[in-house]
Motif scaffolding. Structure first.
Motif, mmCIF file in Angstrom:
data_model
loop_
_atom_site.group_PDB
_atom_site.id
_atom_site.type_symbol
_atom_site.label_atom_id
_atom_site.label_comp_id
_atom_site.label_asym_id
_atom_site.label_seq_id
_atom_site.Cartn_x
_atom_site.Cartn_y
_atom_site.Cartn_z
ATOM 1 N N HIS A 5 0.804 -0.772 -0.062
ATOM 2 C CA HIS A 5 -0.151 -0.302 0.001
ATOM 3 C C HIS A 5 0.790 1.130 -0.534
ATOM 4 C CE1 HIS A 5 0.835 -0.440 4.448
ATOM 5 N NE2 HIS A 5 0.601 0.710 4.589
ATOM 6 N N LEU A 6 1.845 1.023 0.795
ATOM 7 C CA LEU A 6 3.091 2.607 0.230
ATOM 8 C C LEU A 6 3.921 2.316 -1.087
ATOM 9 C CD1 LEU A 6 4.622 1.921 4.166
ATOM 10 C CD2 LEU A 6 2.451 3.319 3.262
ATOM 11 N N GLN A 7 3.791 1.123 -1.195
ATOM 12 C CA GLN A 7 4.563 0.960 -2.763
ATOM 13 C C GLN A 7 3.486 1.831 -4.428
ATOM 14 O OE1 GLN A 7 7.325 0.571 -3.458
ATOM 15 N NE2 GLN A 7 7.724 -0.062 -5.676
ATOM 16 N N GLN A 8 2.511 1.766 -3.870
ATOM 17 C CA GLN A 8 1.763 2.081 -4.445
ATOM 18 C C GLN A 8 1.601 3.239 -4.601
ATOM 19 O OE1 GLN A 8 -2.267 0.322 -3.793
ATOM 20 N NE2 GLN A 8 -1.582 -1.689 -4.152
ATOM 21 N N ILE A 9 1.443 4.029 -3.580
ATOM 22 C CA ILE A 9 1.637 5.399 -3.938
ATOM 23 C C ILE A 9 3.347 6.373 -4.162
ATOM 24 C CG2 ILE A 9 1.450 7.442 -1.996
ATOM 25 C CD1 ILE A 9 -0.341 6.073 -0.321
ATOM 26 N N ALA A 10 4.109 5.520 -3.858
ATOM 27 C CA ALA A 10 5.574 6.190 -4.157
ATOM 28 C C ALA A 10 5.224 6.489 -5.536
ATOM 29 C CB ALA A 10 6.298 5.056 -4.159
ATOM 30 N N ILE A 11 4.812 5.338 -5.946
ATOM 31 C CA ILE A 11 4.966 4.791 -8.167
ATOM 32 C C ILE A 11 3.656 5.762 -8.540
ATOM 33 C CG2 ILE A 11 3.579 3.060 -9.653
ATOM 34 C CD1 ILE A 11 4.997 0.944 -8.245
ATOM 35 N N LYS A 12 2.621 6.539 -7.809
ATOM 36 C CA LYS A 12 1.553 7.101 -8.428
ATOM 37 C C LYS A 12 2.245 8.303 -8.198
ATOM 38 C CE LYS A 12 -1.860 6.388 -5.672
ATOM 39 N NZ LYS A 12 -3.190 7.338 -5.121
ATOM 40 N N VAL A 13 3.594 8.922 -7.825
ATOM 41 C CA VAL A 13 3.627 9.986 -7.129
ATOM 42 C C VAL A 13 5.017 9.649 -8.116
ATOM 43 C CG1 VAL A 13 5.776 11.209 -5.702
ATOM 44 C CG2 VAL A 13 3.484 10.209 -4.857
ATOM 45 N N ASP A 14 5.713 8.340 -8.273
ATOM 46 C CA ASP A 14 6.355 8.737 -9.758
ATOM 47 C C ASP A 14 6.330 8.892 -10.920
ATOM 48 O OD1 ASP A 14 9.176 8.488 -10.879
ATOM 49 O OD2 ASP A 14 8.755 6.208 -11.767
ATOM 50 N N LYS A 15 5.218 8.328 -10.917
ATOM 51 C CA LYS A 15 4.193 8.490 -12.833
ATOM 52 C C LYS A 15 3.503 10.089 -12.830
ATOM 53 C CE LYS A 15 2.672 4.135 -13.363
ATOM 54 N NZ LYS A 15 1.856 3.208 -12.928
ATOM 55 N N LEU A 16 3.346 10.691 -11.354
ATOM 56 C CA LEU A 16 2.808 11.815 -11.588
ATOM 57 C C LEU A 16 3.796 13.154 -11.960
ATOM 58 C CD1 LEU A 16 0.188 13.683 -11.349
ATOM 59 C CD2 LEU A 16 1.397 13.916 -8.538
ATOM 60 N N CYS A 17 4.966 12.797 -11.300
ATOM 61 C CA CYS A 17 5.855 13.157 -11.509
ATOM 62 C C CYS A 17 6.671 13.316 -12.848
ATOM 63 C CB CYS A 17 7.069 13.369 -10.561
ATOM 64 S SG CYS A 17 6.402 13.814 -8.390
ATOM 65 N N THR A 18 6.845 12.238 -13.573
ATOM 66 C CA THR A 18 7.798 11.879 -14.960
ATOM 67 C C THR A 18 5.988 12.065 -15.793
ATOM 68 O OG1 THR A 18 8.178 9.674 -13.461
ATOM 69 C CG2 THR A 18 7.736 10.094 -16.669
ATOM 70 N N ASN A 19 5.479 12.414 -15.765
ATOM 71 C CA ASN A 19 4.034 13.145 -16.642
ATOM 72 C C ASN A 19 4.177 14.158 -16.988
ATOM 73 O OD1 ASN A 19 3.754 9.834 -17.539
ATOM 74 N ND2 ASN A 19 1.943 9.979 -16.031
ATOM 75 N N ASN A 20 4.816 14.717 -15.344
ATOM 76 C CA ASN A 20 4.681 16.665 -15.849
ATOM 77 C C ASN A 20 5.714 17.013 -15.499
ATOM 78 O OD1 ASN A 20 1.577 17.336 -15.487
ATOM 79 N ND2 ASN A 20 1.760 15.335 -13.956
ATOM 80 N N ASN A 21 6.976 16.671 -15.549
ATOM 81 C CA ASN A 21 8.092 16.864 -15.409
ATOM 82 C C ASN A 21 8.724 17.600 -14.701
ATOM 83 O OD1 ASN A 21 11.174 17.440 -16.805
ATOM 84 N ND2 ASN A 21 10.291 18.909 -17.991
ATOM 85 N N ILE A 22 8.135 16.948 -13.463
ATOM 86 C CA ILE A 22 9.128 17.403 -11.942
ATOM 87 C C ILE A 22 9.737 16.482 -11.343
ATOM 88 C CG2 ILE A 22 7.989 17.893 -10.178
ATOM 89 C CD1 ILE A 22 5.538 18.042 -11.229
ATOM 90 N N ARG A 23 10.972 17.440 -11.209
ATOM 91 C CA ARG A 23 12.230 16.715 -10.698
ATOM 92 C C ARG A 23 11.862 16.398 -9.265
ATOM 93 N NH1 ARG A 23 13.025 18.992 -14.792
ATOM 94 N NH2 ARG A 23 13.589 20.919 -13.885
ATOM 95 N N LEU A 24 11.494 15.529 -8.229
ATOM 96 C CA LEU A 24 10.824 15.276 -7.013
ATOM 97 C C LEU A 24 12.334 14.962 -5.980
ATOM 98 C CD1 LEU A 24 8.451 15.927 -5.392
ATOM 99 C CD2 LEU A 24 7.967 13.453 -5.625
ATOM 100 N N HIS A 25 12.463 15.958 -5.104
ATOM 101 C CA HIS A 25 13.074 15.581 -3.753
ATOM 102 C C HIS A 25 12.591 15.720 -2.424
ATOM 103 C CE1 HIS A 25 16.166 15.902 -7.099
ATOM 104 N NE2 HIS A 25 15.884 17.421 -7.290
ATOM 105 N N SER A 26 13.085 14.691 -1.733
ATOM 106 C CA SER A 26 12.243 15.616 -0.652
ATOM 107 C C SER A 26 13.642 15.261 0.481
ATOM 108 C CB SER A 26 11.740 13.847 -0.555
ATOM 109 O OG SER A 26 12.319 12.929 -0.146
ATOM 110 N N ARG A 27 13.271 16.365 2.062
ATOM 111 C CA ARG A 27 13.427 15.928 2.814
ATOM 112 C C ARG A 27 13.176 16.270 4.248
ATOM 113 N NH1 ARG A 27 16.076 22.077 3.322
ATOM 114 N NH2 ARG A 27 14.240 22.786 3.124
ATOM 115 N N TRP A 28 13.604 15.975 5.297
ATOM 116 C CA TRP A 28 12.940 15.674 6.287
ATOM 117 C C TRP A 28 13.304 16.750 7.486
ATOM 118 C CZ3 TRP A 28 15.560 15.214 11.355
ATOM 119 C CH2 TRP A 28 15.096 15.499 12.301
#
Length: 488
Positions: free
Chosen positions: A351-374
């Motif tokens: 259930h966590l992997q599915q969301i991670a893939i959704k975020v990756d697809k969304l960013c790829t389709n919209n040319n977004i280079r995503l980084h994260s920071r705590w």
């Protein structure tokens, strides 16, 4: 060039530490097994492979003991002679040097060659490239220091493409069982390219790993899951697109206060703060006055883990802010460390992997280079406040009233101002992205040909701005035949 040197240093340190740990572990295991089996008389192995491995290990350990005994017995002079003979058989391979200028690189090359000869190494000249160059192939990668690009060699890419195509064709013919070694080989090839592909190599091989780990033995076939097949399709379509990486290391910046992108004039960067509570979603883009995103959970969603809620919040905030984030470098700031890990490398929890893939697809389709920071919670108070807000306009009529108006005005086909838990029609527009929405912001969509259901007091906190958009929208569509059923 300094960044390239740091990369090589990190890679060398990582390989050496992993190899040393593996050798030490295998040596301990071999010694323990040999010792245990040797104490038993007439010991019989249940599997032939185990017996063969024991025989090999025993021979290796015996040779090592003989070598230790030999070195202890011989004198210093004989020891030097033995060392010289061993040196002549050593294969020194895969070395790389770099410098900021051609002349300096040439000096380093001459110095390295002379030192190798001085210490008695036999150089395989046909495998060496002593003349400095800005483009070279080394350890399976194409290094281009002129343009600052690192790529996987064409030969490796072609082999992987053929591998992927053969597996996909087999699945299309109805084959679902594959030798586990075949899937392990493909997974290993993809992971070995992570130096160029980045963390997506780990994110998009999770299901293949699951298939490999489900094996009964290394000789048994395993079933290819639907998730693993999706990964095969992904790599077939994106292998070449991902084969390009800048020759620089990732930033180790851990500061918590970021410069406002709008104030610095950097239009290609967005700093996004996200948080989730047990009530809902909250997030905003730093420096953007109208970027607040809020939303509420369903009861079933609020009972899920905090990591799931935080990940889902990232997806909803990014999805709701696509017009402002498209084509940019986006830094997600979150107070949940697990979110950073899952966004980067995925999770073994489906259930966590599915969301991670959704975020990756969304960013790829919209040319977004995503980084994260705590960052600590005390630096994320604004997003936390938004996640606890409730929308006073988030209401709907009771079902029997809607049924009466349906009978009076005809079946409504589109709820224009709703969300996933109060929509009256299968098709609906929402202020922010939520599951099932047909689009964000009803005024940006065509209403013609639908029997539209509306309710007042929605979409904007500034009622004058809302009324103005209503008037402009209805004026624009005054000559069209769309029907607007409005409940006030």
């Amino acid at each position: 060039m300094e960044a390239g040197s740091r990369i090589l240093s990190k890679l060398e340190t990582l390989i050496e530490s992993k190899l040393h740990h593996f050798e030490q572990k295998m040596n301990n295991i071999s010694q323990n097994q040999i010792s245990a089996c040797s104490k038993l008389e007439n010991y019989s192995f249940k599997k032939k492979g185990h017996e063969q491995q024991f025989t090999v290990n025993a021979k290796v350990m015996d040779k090592l003991r003989q070598a230790d005994s030999f070195m202890a017995d011989i004198g210093d002079e004989d020891s030097n002679s033995a060392a010289q003979n061993a040196r002549e058989k050593i294969s020194e391979d895969d070395g790389l040097g770099e410098a900021s200028t051609f002349d300096t690189a040439k000096e380093y090359s001459i110095f390295a060659r002379q030192d190798l000869i001085k210490f008695g190494f036999l150089i395989a000249e046909e495998k060496c490239q002593w003349e400095p160059t800005q483009q070279s192939v080394w350890v399976g990668y194409f290094w281009d220091t002129r343009d600052g690009i690192l790529k996987v060699t064409e030969d490796r890419i072609c082999r992987t493409e053929l591998f992927l195509e053969s597996l996909i064709k087999s699945v299309c013919k109805g084959v679902v069982l594959f030798p586990v070694k075949k899937l392990a080989c493909l997974t290993g090839q993809l992971i070995s390219m992570m130096f160029v592909f980045g963390s997506v190599a780990r994110l998009r091989t999770r299901y293949l790993y699951d298939c490999v780990n489900s094996r009964a033995s290394w000789c048994a076939p395993v079933k290819l899951s639907s998730g693993a097949f999706d990964e095969l399709i992904f790599w077939r379509e994106n292998l070449r697109n991902l084969n390009k990486s800048p020759l620089q290391s990732e930033s180790g910046d851990t500061t918590y206060v970021c410069v406002d992108a709008s104030g610095s004039g950097n239009c290609n960067y967005a700093n996004v703060f996200v948080d989730a509570s047990n009530l809902g979603v909250g997030g905003y883009i730093q420096g953007s006055t109208e970027s607040d995103v809020v939303g509420s959970w369903l009861e079933s969603e609020s009972n899920l883990s905090s990591t799931w809620r935080e990940l889902e919040s990232v997806y909803r905030v990014v999805h709701s802010s696509i017009p402002e984030l498209q084509g940019k470098e986006v830094l997600i700031n979150t107070d949940n460390k697990n979110v950073c890990t899952v966004l980067k490398s995925g999770s073994n929890k489906p259930h966590l992997q599915q969301i991670a893939i959704k975020v990756d697809k969304l960013c790829t389709n919209n040319n977004i280079r995503l980084h994260s920071r705590w960052l600590p919670r005390k630096y994320n108070t604004d997003a936390d406040f938004l996640s606890r807000c409730t929308d006073s306009d988030d209401w709907s009529v009771v079902e029997w009233v809607f049924k009466v108006l349906n009978d009076k005005w005809g079946t409504h086909t589109y709820d224009r101002f709703a969300c996933h838990y109060n929509a009256k029609c299968k098709k609906f527009n929402s202020r922010y992205w939520c599951p099932g929405t047909s689009g964000i912001d009803a005024f940006e969509h065509n209403w013609v040909g639908e029997n539209n259901w509306l309710k007042s007091g929605t979409m904007h906190k500034d009622r004058s701005a809302e009324d103005r958009r209503f008037r402009q929208f209805f004026h624009r569509h005054s000559t069209e035949d769309g029907r607007f059923s409005c409940k006030l």
